[in-house]
Design a protein around this motif. Structure first.
Motif, mmCIF file in Angstrom:
data_model
loop_
_atom_site.group_PDB
_atom_site.id
_atom_site.type_symbol
_atom_site.label_atom_id
_atom_site.label_comp_id
_atom_site.label_asym_id
_atom_site.label_seq_id
_atom_site.Cartn_x
_atom_site.Cartn_y
_atom_site.Cartn_z
ATOM 1 N N GLY A 27 34.655 -64.591 46.058
ATOM 2 C CA GLY A 27 35.058 -64.837 44.673
ATOM 3 C C GLY A 27 34.955 -66.293 44.301
ATOM 4 N N SER A 28 34.992 -66.570 43.014
ATOM 5 C CA SER A 28 34.851 -67.942 42.526
ATOM 6 C C SER A 28 36.095 -68.751 42.828
ATOM 7 N N ASP A 29 35.910 -70.089 42.869
ATOM 8 C CA ASP A 29 36.986 -71.052 43.068
ATOM 9 C C ASP A 29 37.751 -70.827 44.366
ATOM 10 N N SER A 30 37.066 -70.398 45.406
ATOM 11 C CA SER A 30 37.738 -70.169 46.688
ATOM 12 C C SER A 30 38.192 -71.475 47.323
ATOM 13 N N GLY A 31 37.557 -72.582 46.935
ATOM 14 C CA GLY A 31 37.893 -73.882 47.504
ATOM 15 C C GLY A 31 37.098 -74.196 48.752
ATOM 16 N N ASP A 32 36.340 -73.244 49.268
ATOM 17 C CA ASP A 32 35.544 -73.469 50.477
ATOM 18 C C ASP A 32 34.061 -73.210 50.232
ATOM 19 N N GLY A 33 33.636 -73.193 48.996
ATOM 20 C CA GLY A 33 32.243 -72.969 48.674
ATOM 21 C C GLY A 33 31.879 -71.502 48.711
ATOM 22 N N GLY A 34 30.607 -71.209 48.499
ATOM 23 C CA GLY A 34 30.130 -69.842 48.584
ATOM 24 C C GLY A 34 30.275 -69.039 47.320
ATOM 25 N N GLY A 35 30.804 -69.617 46.261
ATOM 26 C CA GLY A 35 30.952 -68.900 45.002
ATOM 27 C C GLY A 35 30.730 -69.845 43.837
ATOM 28 N N LYS A 36 31.568 -69.708 42.842
ATOM 29 C CA LYS A 36 31.513 -70.591 41.684
ATOM 30 C C LYS A 36 32.793 -71.417 41.630
ATOM 31 N N ASP A 63 29.408 -87.127 37.382
ATOM 32 C CA ASP A 63 28.821 -87.478 38.687
ATOM 33 C C ASP A 63 29.861 -87.396 39.803
ATOM 34 N N VAL A 64 31.061 -87.898 39.513
ATOM 35 C CA VAL A 64 32.138 -87.853 40.517
ATOM 36 C C VAL A 64 32.512 -86.405 40.832
ATOM 37 N N ALA A 65 32.665 -85.587 39.786
ATOM 38 C CA ALA A 65 33.036 -84.181 39.981
ATOM 39 C C ALA A 65 31.976 -83.421 40.754
ATOM 40 N N THR A 66 30.703 -83.692 40.463
ATOM 41 C CA THR A 66 29.601 -83.030 41.168
ATOM 42 C C THR A 66 29.600 -83.412 42.643
ATOM 43 N N TYR A 67 29.877 -84.675 42.925
ATOM 44 C CA TYR A 67 29.946 -85.153 44.309
ATOM 45 C C TYR A 67 31.087 -84.448 45.056
ATOM 46 N N ILE A 68 32.257 -84.384 44.426
ATOM 47 C CA ILE A 68 33.405 -83.727 45.058
ATOM 48 C C ILE A 68 33.096 -82.257 45.324
ATOM 49 N N ALA A 69 32.519 -81.591 44.321
ATOM 50 C CA ALA A 69 32.193 -80.168 44.467
ATOM 51 C C ALA A 69 31.266 -79.938 45.661
ATOM 52 N N LYS A 70 30.297 -80.837 45.830
ATOM 53 C CA LYS A 70 29.364 -80.699 46.952
ATOM 54 C C LYS A 70 30.096 -80.827 48.284
ATOM 55 N N GLU A 71 31.049 -81.755 48.348
ATOM 56 C CA GLU A 71 31.826 -81.932 49.569
ATOM 57 C C GLU A 71 32.717 -80.720 49.850
ATOM 58 N N LEU A 72 33.057 -79.988 48.802
ATOM 59 C CA LEU A 72 33.865 -78.776 48.961
ATOM 60 C C LEU A 72 33.002 -77.549 49.274
ATOM 61 N N GLY A 73 31.678 -77.734 49.207
ATOM 62 C CA GLY A 73 30.778 -76.641 49.555
ATOM 63 C C GLY A 73 30.059 -75.985 48.397
ATOM 64 N N GLU A 75 27.157 -76.262 45.284
ATOM 65 C CA GLU A 75 26.003 -76.961 44.721
ATOM 66 C C GLU A 75 26.214 -77.151 43.219
ATOM 67 N N ALA A 76 25.399 -78.004 42.621
ATOM 68 C CA ALA A 76 25.527 -78.267 41.178
ATOM 69 C C ALA A 76 25.395 -76.987 40.357
ATOM 70 N N LYS A 77 24.540 -76.086 40.809
ATOM 71 C CA LYS A 77 24.323 -74.828 40.085
ATOM 72 C C LYS A 77 25.543 -73.904 40.139
ATOM 73 N N ASP A 78 26.477 -74.172 41.066
ATOM 74 C CA ASP A 78 27.672 -73.345 41.208
ATOM 75 C C ASP A 78 28.822 -73.804 40.308
ATOM 76 N N ILE A 79 28.617 -74.914 39.594
ATOM 77 C CA ILE A 79 29.695 -75.485 38.784
ATOM 78 C C ILE A 79 29.682 -74.915 37.366
ATOM 79 N N GLU A 80 30.841 -74.478 36.927
ATOM 80 C CA GLU A 80 31.034 -74.131 35.523
ATOM 81 C C GLU A 80 31.887 -75.238 34.898
ATOM 82 N N TRP A 81 31.327 -75.956 33.944
ATOM 83 C CA TRP A 81 32.044 -77.049 33.299
ATOM 84 C C TRP A 81 32.890 -76.493 32.157
#
Length: 275
Positions: A27-36, A63-73, A75-81
């Motif tokens: 599911g999305s927003d799991s905090g460990d990547g693999g979703g949205k 840019d900061v948010a995208t970097y953090i998201a990547k560290e959480l697992g 990708e940019a395409k997984d982000i819903e702004w």
């Protein structure tokens, strides 16, 4: 026939159970990547957080948010702004509308009572944007005789009312772009918010030559990453990402890319509060 029907029903139930289990795991927003993941930003702050007419998202906070998201697992395409107006940030975190917020979000004791913060990741100062020909504003006290605009729910508006110029004729609107229109139309004498945001507006092609920053450091604004109250695990992960962002020089790269052309003199990256 009844036995066969029972077998078919059992098979369907098994498939549904496996399907639901898979959905829960991915599911999305799991905090460990693999979703949205849904991240709150501003949509109307050039240089900081801006949604462009062609649907892209740009700015230092992006840019900061995208970097953090990547560290959480993620990708940019997984982000819903998601747009997060100043007056709604605490509510959106409490309701789980966003995983975290990177939106020129100043850390204050009042806000810390409702949400947690990772960071800080940037130090700004409250300033004024005035018309190029304005000469009557050189210090905070001058605002007591002026018409001023800021955004509802912002620390800038609170600072004016409570500390800087309690007699100022303060107008609060839903967004800084609305205040900028009022300033351009001479309905107000100044727009007040953080200098990084003001520099972004002043450097836009359509505004160049019209406005200037007053150059007053009226307050210190430490920007933090807003997180739902009590989520210590996410806070620790984001702080770790911020430390990495500083050490690998990505922070410097993001500052240069978003503020370099405006001539804005930024402060060094602040120390992160791990408490």
């Amino acid at each position: 026939m009844k036995l066969r029907a029972r077998k078919v029903s059992a098979a369907i139930a098994t498939v549904l159970t496996l399907s639901l289990a898979a959905t829960a795991c991915g599911g999305s927003d799991s905090g460990d990547g693999g979703g949205k993941i849904t991240i709150g930003i501003k949509f109307d702050q050039p240089g900081v957080g801006l949604k462009t007419p062609d649907g892209k998202y740009t700015g230092f906070d992006v840019d900061v948010a995208t970097y953090i998201a990547k560290e959480l697992g993620y990708e940019a395409k997984d982000i819903e702004w998601k747009q997060t107006p100043s007056s709604q940030r605490e509510t959106m975190l409490a309701n789980g509308d966003v995983k975290f917020i990177v939106a020129s979000y100043s850390i204050t004791d009042k806000r810390k009572a409702k949400v947690d913060f990772a960071g800080p990741y940037f130090l700004a100062h409250q300033d004024l944007l005035i018309r190029k020909d304005e000469t009557g504003i050189t210090k905070a006290a001058d605002l007591n005789e002026k018409k001023l605009c800021s955004v509802t729910g912002s620390t800038s508006a609170q600072n004016v009312q409570e500390k800087l110029a309690p007699k100022a004729d303060l107008k609060t609107l839903g967004g800084y772009s609305e205040c900028l229109t009022s300033l351009e139309n001479k309905e107000v004498d100044a727009l007040t918010t953080d200098d990084a945001i003001l520099a972004g507006y002043a450097s836009q092609a359509e505004h160049q030559g019209k406005f200037k920053l007053a150059g007053l450091k009226l307050s210190n604004e430490n920007y933090g990453i807003g997180i739902k109250k009590g989520d210590a695990d996410l806070k620790a992960k984001i702080n770790k990402a911020l430390e990495k962002m500083k050490s690998d020089k990505s922070w410097d790269k993001f500052v240069e890319a978003n503020f370099g052309k405006s001539g804005y003199q930024n402060e060094p990256a602040p120390a992160i509060d791990a408490s």
